[in-house]
Design a protein around this motif. Structure first.
Motif, mmCIF file in Angstrom:
data_model
loop_
_atom_site.group_PDB
_atom_site.id
_atom_site.type_symbol
_atom_site.label_atom_id
_atom_site.label_comp_id
_atom_site.label_asym_id
_atom_site.label_seq_id
_atom_site.Cartn_x
_atom_site.Cartn_y
_atom_site.Cartn_z
ATOM 1 N N ARG A 821 0.860 -1.207 -0.077
ATOM 2 C CA ARG A 821 -0.144 -0.034 -0.100
ATOM 3 C C ARG A 821 1.066 1.367 0.178
ATOM 4 O O ARG A 821 0.609 2.160 -0.625
ATOM 5 C CB ARG A 821 -0.786 0.011 1.215
ATOM 6 N N ASN A 822 1.829 1.335 0.909
ATOM 7 C CA ASN A 822 2.710 2.609 0.974
ATOM 8 C C ASN A 822 3.456 2.645 -0.219
ATOM 9 O O ASN A 822 3.573 3.804 -0.630
ATOM 10 C CB ASN A 822 3.528 2.460 2.301
ATOM 11 N N LEU A 823 3.991 1.592 -0.617
ATOM 12 C CA LEU A 823 5.090 1.862 -1.908
ATOM 13 C C LEU A 823 4.309 2.210 -3.256
ATOM 14 O O LEU A 823 4.674 3.060 -4.002
ATOM 15 C CB LEU A 823 5.723 0.420 -1.993
ATOM 16 N N TYR A 824 2.962 1.465 -3.182
ATOM 17 C CA TYR A 824 2.005 1.845 -4.454
ATOM 18 C C TYR A 824 1.816 3.352 -4.497
ATOM 19 O O TYR A 824 1.880 4.247 -5.471
ATOM 20 C CB TYR A 824 1.051 1.122 -4.698
ATOM 21 N N SER A 825 1.416 4.035 -3.368
ATOM 22 C CA SER A 825 1.056 5.295 -2.946
ATOM 23 C C SER A 825 2.078 6.249 -3.448
ATOM 24 O O SER A 825 1.692 7.226 -3.961
ATOM 25 C CB SER A 825 0.582 5.527 -1.488
ATOM 26 N N LYS A 840 -6.219 -1.982 -8.742
ATOM 27 C CA LYS A 840 -6.849 -2.655 -8.263
ATOM 28 C C LYS A 840 -6.607 -3.296 -6.934
ATOM 29 O O LYS A 840 -7.341 -3.294 -6.043
ATOM 30 C CB LYS A 840 -7.589 -3.731 -9.133
ATOM 31 N N LEU A 841 -5.471 -3.886 -6.756
ATOM 32 C CA LEU A 841 -4.883 -4.367 -5.802
ATOM 33 C C LEU A 841 -4.659 -3.477 -4.670
ATOM 34 O O LEU A 841 -5.084 -3.716 -3.569
ATOM 35 C CB LEU A 841 -3.604 -5.191 -6.187
ATOM 36 N N TYR A 842 -4.097 -2.304 -5.208
ATOM 37 C CA TYR A 842 -4.126 -1.306 -4.016
ATOM 38 C C TYR A 842 -5.296 -0.792 -3.329
ATOM 39 O O TYR A 842 -5.414 -0.752 -2.189
ATOM 40 C CB TYR A 842 -3.497 0.023 -4.585
ATOM 41 N N THR A 843 -6.368 -0.593 -4.203
ATOM 42 C CA THR A 843 -7.585 -0.162 -3.585
ATOM 43 C C THR A 843 -8.087 -1.146 -2.799
ATOM 44 O O THR A 843 -8.608 -1.145 -1.564
ATOM 45 C CB THR A 843 -8.455 0.167 -4.862
ATOM 46 N N TYR A 844 -8.236 -2.602 -3.276
ATOM 47 C CA TYR A 844 -8.670 -3.500 -2.447
ATOM 48 C C TYR A 844 -7.832 -3.706 -1.193
ATOM 49 O O TYR A 844 -8.424 -3.857 -0.167
ATOM 50 C CB TYR A 844 -8.479 -4.801 -3.223
ATOM 51 N N ALA A 845 -6.450 -3.515 -1.163
ATOM 52 C CA ALA A 845 -5.754 -3.767 0.041
ATOM 53 C C ALA A 845 -5.829 -2.764 0.851
ATOM 54 O O ALA A 845 -5.999 -2.917 2.256
ATOM 55 C CB ALA A 845 -4.007 -3.652 -0.574
ATOM 56 N N ARG A 846 -6.208 -1.552 0.585
ATOM 57 C CA ARG A 846 -6.476 -0.489 1.360
ATOM 58 C C ARG A 846 -7.672 -0.788 2.402
ATOM 59 O O ARG A 846 -7.758 -0.570 3.695
ATOM 60 C CB ARG A 846 -6.829 0.932 0.912
#
Length: 1009
Positions: A821-825, A840-846
């Motif tokens: 999450r932090n790295l993608y942000s 999509k994975l980032y949004t789901y993970a949050r």
């Protein structure tokens, strides 16, 4: 150029040849009124013939006298700066004494009027008091600046310090020419090496500020090939166009109001300060303006200016300039300027400063009510908007609310450009909140990009509506072509340098730099590391119980450390050191007004410190030290199970909002803090800091920098550190002392690697991520109750699988998910492309992270009843300066190895106690050998230890040996008290001795088998 007159001749030649000035006549000076009357009259006659005609019509013989009389009276009432900007009244008309450069070229007559200004350089004027300044700079007959020149190569060898003394003792502040605000606005002391300036002459108390470029990240000026180092003053700063720009758009009067309580009631005291920009402020604002004017929007600038740089004024000047900036085609570069800040003091300062330039209301609007106010300000195109970043995510909802109430607004960003000034780069410009700001300010641009990129998403399984929403989220992260960010900070992180990456003059970020070293050497802040004393605690923990349980190593280590830190004896010892040092050394500083801050490690730590402080002061009967405590929420202590401690109750009812003001009074001297007032707290009387908390990186710099503010009478600072090593503090400060270098950019491939690792846990499936994102993106702004249920149901599938993992694996999975999450942000802001799978994975993970159960190790470690503090003492181990000039700073690096957390290992409690004890002590000498030989022989004869040697490696034998070691020492204590006490109180001595003994015993037993 060996004489002072030669230096003067060179400067005059440059002003006249290349600076846009004419040579003035010193004999035309009216010493009574401190003006050049003929120049004033000539300017009005030439530029305002109608006014002159009116004067001559009234009385041709007295026209000049009437004009000058009105001017002198308004100068006395308003001051020269206001008269230059607003003009003065004469015979019912407003008369202009200067015309400033217009913002656009749309009005040719405005450009012509600006060209009519006559600037003169006048040498050796005889003033009313008999003083003869070397140089006067005059605008249309009104003196605005003086210069005193010194040449160290002349026979007198006088330098800039002599020029300062000349201003202090040979220039009468009551004389009109030198009086505050009345005529000259700035006075320069100059030699061939350095420049200093002041806006107020006060005799011997005159305070000069350096006005230098800086050299090698420090004070001073760089050498100039074939010329003197200070040539920039007359070649760049004081040229005709530059001086007129400073008079029009930089100099301002700051009025500070202070409320004083007296026996007769409340009195208000007003202090006026005329602000002339320091060189780095002038240079930074102009560099930003020039670049934006040529390159337009779509750039991210980092202005890395140290504490003490005058950031508030720099922001005010930049905001004003950006709000009225036009390009060469006379088009506005930015339609609105948004200032993001959490500082209330900046709100009023911005409004006051800009009002002096514009003299009209509505130019600046502070968003202090709600998000609807922000939406309306953006819709109305307010030139300068001041807001917190937190209001932007709620703008869409605010617009809907206003529409429902019949007060709908439309925020159109089509064809509009915005400048966003960020007050503190890494606090205001992070995470999803900052992304929402970009989405709001480039709504139309993002929608246009969505239409274009949809064509490349044929293989995406989401519906058309969900695809658009997905793209909308992705595009808000990247650099927006209609937005330029101007971010200020003294301590940039790696992410800050990567995102705000517009290169400066050296081809790298930051765009503009004013270093901590220069600020210290120029006297704008104190060097907080100059007087730095470190204490070390020496203690011995004993295990009281027979059972030796296995415990999680990291958790138990924290518990043992906490046991010592919160022990009443430790806090009592430290309180004694703090209070006695404050009373002996600090209290008398700054004219007896000095204050101190105690930085504690947690809220409970702060509460215990406050209790210890109050007890010690009461027991000693001291009445000259009184403390306040600052922490959030409420705390209960096991010793006071029926009592709840809060900041307000411990401070005898002082409200949280009142604390800074109360601490500023003479009643309180010491502030005990836990995660409060360690950033942004501006209290110049803070002199000493007592640190009982582990500090590193930016937190160390920001915390210790609370001491660096200057004030009259404050000549130094002091830090007493109970926890940190000087090397750690050096490492934290060094990257921000001179220059901050950025390491290699983060490799975006790490995101894919981490995504693969997450998929390998089989906690979620690709189909579930797609199904969740389809619902979320299709109707995220107004989801139905049924959609909420579906979203939760899909997440619950992953939750159930997560629960089947072991505690260690749960921790590892969750750590990797947080890292992704932090790295993608971060990475999504700097890569020039979008990846819908990762989005999509980032949004789901949050959202999955919010539902994952807390992974708390069920093996709670409670050691309070298992160990006791046997010995404890504090000892000073170092004092003096931490020299930041030595060595090279390490580069800042971004996220690299992510998601690699490891499970906690189990160790015996005794081993951990031994390791912790081994950290403390001094040295061992051969003179003590006989004592140790006796201990060794006793140990070798001990059957339990012999069996332990036979059954274990030397590493496994060590904790068994250490466990029995103290008893072995105690058995030999008689007759060896001095060595015994040294072993008990000097842990370094003990460390070397025990290691030596353990190896000797192990090897001797092994050899005898």
């Amino acid at each position: 150029m060996h004489k002072e007159i030669d230096f003067e001749n060179e400067i005059e030649h440059e002003f006249i040849s290349n600076g846009g000035y004419e040579k003035g006549d010193p004999y035309a000076y009216d010493s009574e009124n401190a003006l050049f009357p003929a120049d004033v009259v000539a300017f009005v006659q030439h530029t305002q013939p109608k006014v002159w005609a009116r004067l001559t019509m009234l009385d041709a013989h007295k026209a000049s006298a009437m004009l000058l009389d009105s001017l002198v009276k308004e100068l006395a009432a308003k001051g020269s700066l206001a008269v230059l900007r607003e003009g003065f009244k004469c015979v019912g008309k407003t008369v202009r004494l200067a015309y400033f450069s217009p913002n656009t070229g749309l009005d040719p007559s405005a450009t012509e009027r600006y060209a009519d200004n006559r600037l003169t350089i006048v040498r050796q004027v005889n003033t009313k008091s008999g003083a003869i300044p070397d140089i006067l700079l005059v605008v249309n007959g009104l003196p605005v600046a003086t210069m005193e020149l010194k040449n160290s190569m002349s026979a007198t060898q006088w330098n800039v310090e002599n020029a300062k003394q000349q201003y202090r003792f040979e220039r009468d502040p009551k004389e009109l020419l030198f009086a505050f605000k009345k005529r000259c606005l700035v006075h320069f002391a100059v030699d061939t090496e350095l420049v200093f300036m002041t806006t107020k002459l006060e005799g011997k108390d005159t305070f000069f500020l350096p006005f230098n470029l800086g050299y090698n990240y420090g004070a001073g000026n760089p050498p100039v090939d074939g010329d003197v180092r200070t040539i920039y003053l007359w070649k760049n700063v004081l040229t005709r166009d530059s001086l007129m720009d400073i008079l029009a758009r930089f100099i301002h009067l700051n009025i500070e109001e202070k409320t004083i309580v007296t026996e007769k009631g409340i009195k208000r005291h007003y202090k006026e300060t005329l602000i002339f920009p320091r060189y780095h402020q002038l240079d930074a604002v102009r560099a930003c303006i020039d670049h934006a004017q040529v390159n337009g929007s779509g750039h991210n600038y980092l202005i890395q200016h140290s504490a003490g740089s005058g950031k508030s004024n720099s922001i005010a000047w930049l905001a004003h300039r950006l709000s009225c900036l036009h390009d060469v085609n006379n088009e506005k570069v930015f339609h609105s300027v948004v200032v993001i800040t959490d500082r209330r003091v900046l709100d009023q300062q911005l409004q006051n400063t800009i009002f002096q330039f514009e003299h009209k209301l509505g130019v600046v609007q502070k968003i202090d009510e709600n998000t609807q106010q922000l939406a309306k300000a953006l819709a109305d195109g307010v030139p300068i908007i001041i807001s917190t970043i937190q209001k932007f995510p709620f703008i869409t909802q605010a617009i809907r609310t206003m529409e429902a109430n019949g007060k709908g607004v439309q925020i159109s960003t089509a064809g509009k450009r915005f400048a966003v000034i960020v007050d503190e780069a890494h606090s205001s410009q992070s995470g999803e909140t900052a992304m929402e700001l970009r989405k709001i300010l480039n709504k139309e641009g993002i929608e246009a990009a969505i239409a274009e990129q949809l064509l490349d998403m044929d293989d995406e399984v989401l519906s058309e509506e969900a695809k658009k929403a997905l793209l909308r989220e992705q595009l808000k992260r990247t650099k927006q072509p209609n937005l330029s960010f101007f971010a200020f900070t003294a301590t940039p992180k790696f992410k800050t340098l990567a995102v705000f990456n517009e290169p400066g003059a050296n081809g790298k970020a930051p765009f503009h730099h004013y270093s901590m070293r220069q600020a210290i050497e120029e006297g704008f802040i104190h060097d907080v590391l100059k007087n730095y004393t470190c204490y070390k605690r020496y203690y011995r923990l004993l295990q009281k119980v027979e059972v030796d349980p296995e415990v999680p190593r990291r958790k138990a280590a924290r518990a043992l450390a906490r046991f010592v830190e919160f022990h009443d004896y430790e806090i009592a010892q430290k309180v004694e050191v703090i209070v006695e040092h404050f009373r002996t050394h600090t209290r008398h500083k700054i004219g007896g007004r000095a204050k101190a801050m105690v930085v504690t490690g947690s809220r409970e730590h702060a509460v215990r410190y406050k209790l210890g402080f109050d007890k010690y002061i009461k027991d000693r009967g001291y009445n000259d030290v009184k403390s306040l405590v600052a922490f959030s929420g409420e705390i209960t202590l096991k010793e006071y199970s029926d009592k709840k401690f809060t900041e307000v109750t411990m401070n005898n009812g002082i409200k949280e909002t009142e604390l800074p003001e109360k601490f500023n009074t003479e009643e309180y001297q010491v502030l005990l803090v836990a995660e409060k007032y360690q950033t942004g707290f501006d209290q110049p009387l803070l002199h000493s800091m007592y640190v009982d908390k582990r500090l590193s990186g930016i937190q160390a710099v920001q915390t210790l920098s609370r001491l660096n503010r200057t004030t009259r009478g404050k000549s130094d600072t002091f830090v007493l550190d109970f926890v940190n090593e000087p090397e750690d503090i050096y490492t934290a400060f060094k990257p921000y002392y001179e220059f901050t270098s950025k390491g290699d950019d983060t490799d975006p491939q790490q995101l894919n690697t981490l995504a693969y690792a997450l998929a390998g846990w089989k906690v979620f499936t690709t189909e579930e991520v797609n199904a969740w994102c389809e619902i979320w993106f299709r109707n995220r702004l107004n989801p139905t109750g049924g959609e909420h249920k579906k979203l939760n149901g899909i997440l619950d599938l992953a939750i159930e699988r997560f629960k089947t993992l072991s505690e260690e694996d749960q921790n590892l999975f969750k750590g990797q998910l947080v890292s992704f999450r932090n790295l993608y942000s971060f990475v999504s802001q700097i890569i020039p492309y979008q990846d819908s799978e990762l989005e999509k994975l980032y949004t789901y993970a949050r959202f999955l992270l919010t539902k994952l159960p807390h992974t708390i190790d069920s093996r709670t470690v409670r050691i309070d009843d298992d160990v006791e503090l046997k010995y404890y003492r504090l000892q000073k181990i170092s004092e003096g300066a931490i020299d930041l000039k030595a060595g090279e700073p390490e580069a800042l690096y971004g996220p690299t190895d992510v998601g690699t957390g490891q499970a906690d290992e189990d160790v015996q409690l005794s081993t951990l106690v031994g390791r912790l004890n081994e950290r403390f002590g001094t040295e061992f000498t051969p003179a003590d050998q006989l004592f140790f030989d006796q201990v060794r022989e006793t140990a070798v004869a001990n059957e339990q230890l012999r069996q332990a040697v036979k059954a274990n490696s030397i590493d496994n034998f060590e904790p068994v040996f250490n466990k029995m070691l103290e008893n072995l020492f105690i058995e030999r204590m008689d007759g060896n008290e001095e060595i015994f006490m040294r072993l008990m109180n000097d842990e370094s001595f003990r460390d070397i001795a025990s290691g030596h003994l353990m190896r000797a015993v192990y090897q001797q037993v092994k050899a005898s088998e």
